[in-house]
Scaffold this motif. Structure first.
Motif: not given
Length: 73
Positions: A51-53, A57-59, A62-71
């Motif tokens: 469940x932690x893993x 993965x779900x998080x 979100x992190x990738x989307x934030x990075x992509x929007x800044x890059x």
């Protein structure tokens, strides 16, 4: 009249044997319950780890989307 006490002793011996067998079976069942409890604990830990893993993965999405929007601004 003499046959009655010997029949009672035979029945009593039979009942004692049955009680011993039941006690042995209960002892075996206790051992099995202990094993099952240990296995249940191990399974619970494995499920929690999974469940932690999944949460990680779900998080990541979100992190990738934030990075992509800044890059890609």
């Amino acid at each position: 009249i003499e046959g009655l006490p010997s029949e009672m002793l035979i029945k009593q011996d039979s009942m004692v044997d049955e009680v011993r067998n039941v006690k042995a079976e209960v002892k075996d069942l206790k051992g099995e319950v202990v094993k099952l409890n240990i296995q249940t604990g191990e399974n619970t830990r494995a499920i929690m780890k999974l469940a932690d893993r999944i949460e990680q993965l779900a998080d990541q999405e979100k992190r990738i989307s934030k990075l992509e929007s800044k890059v890609f601004q």
